[in-house]
Enzyme design. Structure first.
Site, mmCIF file in Angstrom:
data_model
loop_
_atom_site.group_PDB
_atom_site.id
_atom_site.type_symbol
_atom_site.label_atom_id
_atom_site.label_comp_id
_atom_site.label_asym_id
_atom_site.label_seq_id
_atom_site.Cartn_x
_atom_site.Cartn_y
_atom_site.Cartn_z
ATOM 1 N N ARG A 69 34.056 -3.849 1.939
ATOM 2 C CA ARG A 69 35.320 -4.177 1.308
ATOM 3 C C ARG A 69 36.492 -3.534 2.051
ATOM 4 O O ARG A 69 36.495 -2.339 2.289
ATOM 5 C CB ARG A 69 35.305 -3.682 -0.142
ATOM 6 C CG ARG A 69 36.383 -4.331 -0.999
ATOM 7 C CD ARG A 69 36.380 -3.756 -2.405
ATOM 8 N NE ARG A 69 35.082 -3.881 -3.041
ATOM 9 C CZ ARG A 69 34.777 -3.279 -4.186
ATOM 10 N NH1 ARG A 69 35.641 -2.507 -4.783
ATOM 11 N NH2 ARG A 69 33.587 -3.448 -4.711
ATOM 12 N N HIS A 96 24.612 -0.010 1.881
ATOM 13 C CA HIS A 96 25.657 0.790 1.249
ATOM 14 C C HIS A 96 25.432 2.293 1.427
ATOM 15 O O HIS A 96 26.304 3.098 1.117
ATOM 16 C CB HIS A 96 25.722 0.443 -0.250
ATOM 17 C CG HIS A 96 26.931 0.962 -0.955
ATOM 18 N ND1 HIS A 96 26.873 1.943 -1.921
ATOM 19 C CD2 HIS A 96 28.251 0.638 -0.831
ATOM 20 C CE1 HIS A 96 28.090 2.203 -2.361
ATOM 21 N NE2 HIS A 96 28.953 1.423 -1.726
ATOM 22 N N TYR A 147 39.549 10.135 -0.950
ATOM 23 C CA TYR A 147 38.408 10.165 -1.862
ATOM 24 C C TYR A 147 37.804 11.562 -1.935
ATOM 25 O O TYR A 147 37.795 12.297 -0.947
ATOM 26 C CB TYR A 147 37.299 9.217 -1.390
ATOM 27 C CG TYR A 147 37.611 7.747 -1.436
ATOM 28 C CD1 TYR A 147 38.878 7.257 -1.777
ATOM 29 C CD2 TYR A 147 36.631 6.815 -1.116
ATOM 30 C CE1 TYR A 147 39.145 5.903 -1.805
ATOM 31 C CE2 TYR A 147 36.885 5.446 -1.144
ATOM 32 C CZ TYR A 147 38.146 5.004 -1.486
ATOM 33 O OH TYR A 147 38.409 3.651 -1.503
ATOM 34 N N ARG A 195 33.852 7.630 -13.401
ATOM 35 C CA ARG A 195 35.224 7.345 -13.005
ATOM 36 C C ARG A 195 35.726 6.031 -13.592
ATOM 37 O O ARG A 195 36.869 5.894 -14.003
ATOM 38 C CB ARG A 195 35.341 7.284 -11.473
ATOM 39 C CG ARG A 195 36.786 7.232 -10.985
ATOM 40 C CD ARG A 195 36.873 6.872 -9.514
ATOM 41 N NE ARG A 195 36.866 5.446 -9.306
ATOM 42 C CZ ARG A 195 36.299 4.840 -8.272
ATOM 43 N NH1 ARG A 195 35.658 5.530 -7.362
ATOM 44 N NH2 ARG A 195 36.340 3.539 -8.141
ATOM 45 N N HIS A 219 34.656 9.826 -6.092
ATOM 46 C CA HIS A 219 33.801 8.852 -5.421
ATOM 47 C C HIS A 219 32.351 9.320 -5.275
ATOM 48 O O HIS A 219 31.473 8.530 -4.977
ATOM 49 C CB HIS A 219 34.398 8.543 -4.041
ATOM 50 C CG HIS A 219 33.795 7.351 -3.368
ATOM 51 N ND1 HIS A 219 32.957 7.447 -2.281
ATOM 52 C CD2 HIS A 219 33.905 6.017 -3.626
ATOM 53 C CE1 HIS A 219 32.584 6.240 -1.897
ATOM 54 N NE2 HIS A 219 33.148 5.350 -2.693
#
Length: 226
Positions: free
Chosen positions: A6, A36, A70, A166, A194
């Protein structure tokens, strides 16, 4: 390199092309699964002739922009058992299959949910045996029904559960008879939260994981997560 990243598709493709031009072997992941996980590995021949493994397992991307915005954690370790498993994982990613179970790592799409459920059930057994029992989770999102149901069972067994989420959370804390031992909080601060942390009391000898996965179907069923 994950091409479908993304906001970073173009940058990742550019870096991949530069790396390939320089003679680097670039792998673009497994078909149908988004990569990921955040991993780095250096294998070095030591002065005694042995091979040293230096592994980094992280919660955040190797990205200079997001690293300033982050909050993330990373484990840098020379532990040979971790290094060998990360080596095997890289070999399996470049060989286009996640084959066998891991000992030190929890790897999706096959083993992460199972591994976490095993630890949650372990805390339930400890609570029923009168031993100290607790679970602490820090996530971006918590929506997976199987994990949520397991946390409800843990609460009913007397396990103290603390969750920091979060974003989206489908678990209902503090419900009588269901989740009165579960506390859910959200952290808002200067940096975007994160990191993902999974910690279990383990009867006084805590087990702690950090990793890349949220408790969502896409992370647990359709991604390579570590």
């Amino acid at each position: 390199v994950e091409v479908k990243a993304r906001f970073d598709e173009e940058a990742n493709i550019t870096w991949a092309k530069k790396l390939e031009k320089a003679g680097v072997h670039v792998v673009y992941g497994l078909v149908g699964l988004k990569t990921h996980c955040k991993l780095a590995l250096v294998i070095r021949q030591e002065s005694d002739g042995s091979l040293g493994h230096y592994a980094h397992v992280g919660t955040g991307n190797y990205n200079p922009k997001t690293s300033r915005l982050y909050e993330d954690y990373g484990l840098f370790t020379a532990d040979a058992s971790v290094g060998k498993e990360v080596t095997r994982l890289f070999n399996e990613l470049s060989g286009y299959a996640i084959e066998k179970k891991f000992t030190r790592l929890l790897v999706d799409p096959r083993y992460l949910r199972k591994g976490l459920l095993k630890h949650i059930n372990g805390e339930i057994k400890n609570a029923k045996a009168g031993k100290p029992a607790w679970i602490q989770l820090k996530l971006n999102s918590l929506v997976d029904e199987v994990i949520i149901d397991a946390l409800y069972r843990a609460s009913q067994a007397g396990v103290k559960v603390q969750v920091w989420v979060r974003g989206i959370c489908s678990l209902i804390p503090g419900a009588p008879g269901l989740s009165e031992n579960i506390e859910v909080r959200s952290v808002l601060g200067r940096y975007l939260e994160h990191s993902r942390v999974f910690a279990f009391g383990n009867a006084g000898d805590p087990i702690v994981y950090i990793g890349s996965a949220d408790m969502m179907h896409r992370n647990l069923d359709r991604r390579i997560e570590v």
